[in-house]
Design a protein around this motif. Sequence first.
Motif, PDB file in Angstrom:
ATOM      1  N   GLU A   1     106.177  27.160  82.952  1.00 38.03           N
ATOM      2  CA  GLU A   1     105.752  27.737  84.222  1.00 38.03           C
ATOM      3  C   GLU A   1     104.386  28.392  84.090  1.00 38.03           C
ATOM      4  O   GLU A   1     104.010  28.883  83.021  1.00 38.03           O
ATOM      5  CB  GLU A   1     106.761  28.780  84.713  1.00 38.03           C
ATOM      6  CG  GLU A   1     108.070  28.181  85.199  1.00 38.03           C
ATOM      7  CD  GLU A   1     108.991  29.209  85.815  1.00 38.03           C
ATOM      8  OE1 GLU A   1     109.752  28.844  86.734  1.00 38.03           O
ATOM      9  OE2 GLU A   1     108.974  30.376  85.371  1.00 38.03           O
ATOM     10  N   THR A   2     103.659  28.405  85.203  1.00 33.92           N
ATOM     11  CA  THR A   2     102.309  28.971  85.251  1.00 33.92           C
ATOM     12  C   THR A   2     102.237  30.020  86.340  1.00 33.92           C
ATOM     13  O   THR A   2     102.705  29.795  87.456  1.00 33.92           O
ATOM     14  CB  THR A   2     101.273  27.869  85.550  1.00 33.92           C
ATOM     15  OG1 THR A   2     101.293  26.899  84.497  1.00 33.92           O
ATOM     16  CG2 THR A   2      99.866  28.453  85.677  1.00 33.92           C
ATOM     17  N   VAL A   3     101.645  31.166  86.018  1.00 26.22           N
ATOM     18  CA  VAL A   3     101.315  32.138  87.052  1.00 26.22           C
ATOM     19  C   VAL A   3      99.804  32.134  87.240  1.00 26.22           C
ATOM     20  O   VAL A   3      99.039  32.368  86.303  1.00 26.22           O
ATOM     21  CB  VAL A   3     101.836  33.557  86.730  1.00 26.22           C
ATOM     22  CG1 VAL A   3     101.295  34.093  85.409  1.00 26.22           C
ATOM     23  CG2 VAL A   3     101.500  34.523  87.874  1.00 26.22           C
ATOM     24  N   PHE A   4      99.375  31.808  88.451  1.00 22.95           N
ATOM     25  CA  PHE A   4      97.978  31.955  88.847  1.00 22.95           C
ATOM     26  C   PHE A   4      97.834  33.330  89.466  1.00 22.95           C
ATOM     27  O   PHE A   4      98.664  33.734  90.294  1.00 22.95           O
ATOM     28  CB  PHE A   4      97.586  30.883  89.868  1.00 22.95           C
ATOM     29  CG  PHE A   4      97.498  29.505  89.302  1.00 22.95           C
ATOM     30  CD1 PHE A   4      96.300  29.022  88.790  1.00 22.95           C
ATOM     31  CD2 PHE A   4      98.611  28.673  89.283  1.00 22.95           C
ATOM     32  CE1 PHE A   4      96.212  27.746  88.262  1.00 22.95           C
ATOM     33  CE2 PHE A   4      98.530  27.387  88.755  1.00 22.95           C
ATOM     34  CZ  PHE A   4      97.333  26.922  88.242  1.00 22.95           C
ATOM     35  N   TYR A   5      96.773  34.053  89.083  1.00 28.27           N
ATOM     36  CA  TYR A   5      96.591  35.378  89.670  1.00 28.27           C
ATOM     37  C   TYR A   5      95.115  35.732  89.788  1.00 28.27           C
ATOM     38  O   TYR A   5      94.279  35.256  89.017  1.00 28.27           O
ATOM     39  CB  TYR A   5      97.362  36.454  88.905  1.00 28.27           C
ATOM     40  CG  TYR A   5      97.007  36.640  87.447  1.00 28.27           C
ATOM     41  CD1 TYR A   5      96.212  37.697  87.021  1.00 28.27           C
ATOM     42  CD2 TYR A   5      97.505  35.766  86.485  1.00 28.27           C
ATOM     43  CE1 TYR A   5      95.918  37.879  85.676  1.00 28.27           C
ATOM     44  CE2 TYR A   5      97.217  35.935  85.149  1.00 28.27           C
ATOM     45  CZ  TYR A   5      96.420  36.995  84.751  1.00 28.27           C
ATOM     46  OH  TYR A   5      96.120  37.170  83.423  1.00 28.27           O
ATOM     47  N   ASN A   6      94.833  36.527  90.790  1.00 21.91           N
ATOM     48  CA  ASN A   6      93.500  37.082  90.978  1.00 21.91           C
ATOM     49  C   ASN A   6      93.282  38.090  89.855  1.00 21.91           C
ATOM     50  O   ASN A   6      94.060  39.047  89.715  1.00 21.91           O
ATOM     51  CB  ASN A   6      93.433  37.754  92.350  1.00 21.91           C
ATOM     52  CG  ASN A   6      92.066  38.310  92.673  1.00 21.91           C
ATOM     53  OD1 ASN A   6      91.452  39.011  91.880  1.00 21.91           O
ATOM     54  ND2 ASN A   6      91.590  38.042  93.887  1.00 21.91           N
TER      55      ASN A   6
ATOM     56  N   VAL B   1      89.880  31.647  89.698  1.00 20.33           N
ATOM     57  CA  VAL B   1      91.295  31.988  89.538  1.00 20.33           C
ATOM     58  C   VAL B   1      91.641  31.955  88.058  1.00 20.33           C
ATOM     59  O   VAL B   1      91.088  31.169  87.287  1.00 20.33           O
ATOM     60  CB  VAL B   1      92.194  31.025  90.350  1.00 20.33           C
ATOM     61  CG1 VAL B   1      92.081  29.592  89.837  1.00 20.33           C
ATOM     62  CG2 VAL B   1      93.636  31.494  90.350  1.00 20.33           C
ATOM     63  N   GLN B   2      92.546  32.839  87.677  1.00 19.21           N
ATOM     64  CA  GLN B   2      93.002  32.957  86.294  1.00 19.21           C
ATOM     65  C   GLN B   2      94.463  32.535  86.221  1.00 19.21           C
ATOM     66  O   GLN B   2      95.192  32.671  87.198  1.00 19.21           O
ATOM     67  CB  GLN B   2      92.848  34.414  85.837  1.00 19.21           C
ATOM     68  CG  GLN B   2      93.176  34.682  84.382  1.00 19.21           C
ATOM     69  CD  GLN B   2      92.516  35.967  83.905  1.00 19.21           C
ATOM     70  OE1 GLN B   2      91.300  36.010  83.711  1.00 19.21           O
ATOM     71  NE2 GLN B   2      93.296  37.025  83.737  1.00 19.21           N
ATOM     72  N   TRP B   3      94.874  32.024  85.065  1.00 17.28           N
ATOM     73  CA  TRP B   3      96.287  31.685  84.956  1.00 17.28           C
ATOM     74  C   TRP B   3      96.821  31.842  83.540  1.00 17.28           C
ATOM     75  O   TRP B   3      96.083  31.810  82.570  1.00 17.28           O
ATOM     76  CB  TRP B   3      96.545  30.270  85.464  1.00 17.28           C
ATOM     77  CG  TRP B   3      96.065  29.116  84.643  1.00 17.28           C
ATOM     78  CD1 TRP B   3      96.746  28.494  83.633  1.00 17.28           C
ATOM     79  CD2 TRP B   3      94.822  28.404  84.778  1.00 17.28           C
ATOM     80  NE1 TRP B   3      96.005  27.448  83.139  1.00 17.28           N
ATOM     81  CE2 TRP B   3      94.828  27.358  83.829  1.00 17.28           C
ATOM     82  CE3 TRP B   3      93.718  28.539  85.632  1.00 17.28           C
ATOM     83  CZ2 TRP B   3      93.768  26.466  83.692  1.00 17.28           C
ATOM     84  CZ3 TRP B   3      92.663  27.661  85.497  1.00 17.28           C
ATOM     85  CH2 TRP B   3      92.689  26.639  84.542  1.00 17.28           C
ATOM     86  N   ASN B   4      98.138  32.061  83.471  1.00 18.49           N
ATOM     87  CA  ASN B   4      98.908  32.079  82.236  1.00 18.49           C
ATOM     88  C   ASN B   4      99.953  30.976  82.325  1.00 18.49           C
ATOM     89  O   ASN B   4     100.703  30.916  83.311  1.00 18.49           O
ATOM     90  CB  ASN B   4      99.647  33.404  82.033  1.00 18.49           C
ATOM     91  CG  ASN B   4      98.733  34.579  81.754  1.00 18.49           C
ATOM     92  OD1 ASN B   4      97.523  34.416  81.610  1.00 18.49           O
ATOM     93  ND2 ASN B   4      99.303  35.766  81.687  1.00 18.49           N
ATOM     94  N   THR B   5     100.017  30.127  81.316  1.00 17.83           N
ATOM     95  CA  THR B   5     101.049  29.100  81.239  1.00 17.83           C
ATOM     96  C   THR B   5     101.873  29.347  79.982  1.00 17.83           C
ATOM     97  O   THR B   5     101.339  29.325  78.869  1.00 17.83           O
ATOM     98  CB  THR B   5     100.430  27.690  81.205  1.00 17.83           C
ATOM     99  OG1 THR B   5      99.675  27.479  82.399  1.00 17.83           O
ATOM    100  CG2 THR B   5     101.515  26.624  81.099  1.00 17.83           C
ATOM    101  N   ALA B   6     103.160  29.598  80.160  1.00 17.22           N
ATOM    102  CA  ALA B   6     104.025  29.977  79.044  1.00 17.22           C
ATOM    103  C   ALA B   6     104.548  28.751  78.308  1.00 17.22           C
ATOM    104  O   ALA B   6     105.027  27.795  78.929  1.00 17.22           O
ATOM    105  CB  ALA B   6     105.190  30.810  79.555  1.00 17.22           C
TER     106      ALA B   6
END
Length: 291
Positions: free
Chosen positions: A205-210, A150-155
Amino acid sequence: MTSSIKEMYDEQGYVIVPGLVTPEHFTSLRKACERVVTKTRSGVWPHRRTVGRQFPPYGNDNPDSWGVQHVMHPDLGEPVFAEWYTSEGPLAAAREILQCREDELQMELFNLLINPLHHDFALRWHRDDLKEDATADEEIQALSAWKYGVQWNTALYEDSCLYIVPGSHRVPRTAEQRTLSITQDPPKNPLDMPGAIQVTLRPGETVFYNSNLLHCATYDSKKPRCTLHACIGDVRGGSTRARNVLQHGLQWMTEDSFSSQLSERGRKMVLHLVAMQKGVEEQALGYSLNN
């Protein structure tokens, strides 16, 4: 961590999770990011994502940067990145999404996405480990196998750079989506893509995404961006993620100078990465996507 996180991730290909950065880590991460961004823009740190190059290899043709590579590297001297990557917040979310045990987690990438200073920049619509000209059958096969990470972006600042097509991690592109994503050029308006939405993250906030979800991004040179960009694997996937991860050049993560700075939890995770590297060292993996 609730089951709804796993359910939304499986159904939509992404999920936004708040609160994975403690206040103490948030302050430390922001300060560390300021320092590594300064080093990158001044040329002290050479490992960067270069404006004009969307995917690895990034080269060095343009002095402007849209990302910093390898923020856990010991030569950067910023241990807070590895501390946070191996902290319970992101790892608990990853375990829930992947439905794996902690001893199955594989350390992978940790980079930083930033705003260029002199040029607006954009990434085309893509899936991270699928060529743009893949057939529908090739997409179906690859998407069904892409479940061991899984990949994620944390702002760290408000971030509205990412555009995604929810649910596209489960199905091949439609004819119209294919037309808009087979080109090497970024879109003039990402919302022209059928089904596309813009993802906005508030600080923390973090978005986890495929990462094989259909997605693109825009980079505004006038709006500060400092977004932690990472991924983690599940050893049950074997070498399925090897090309996509190792194309970034991770030999330094096999060295004692890196593992010695990690917690016991981190050292166990990096051993899985080292094993994956050794397992494919005789293969010519190449790169996932074309620039």
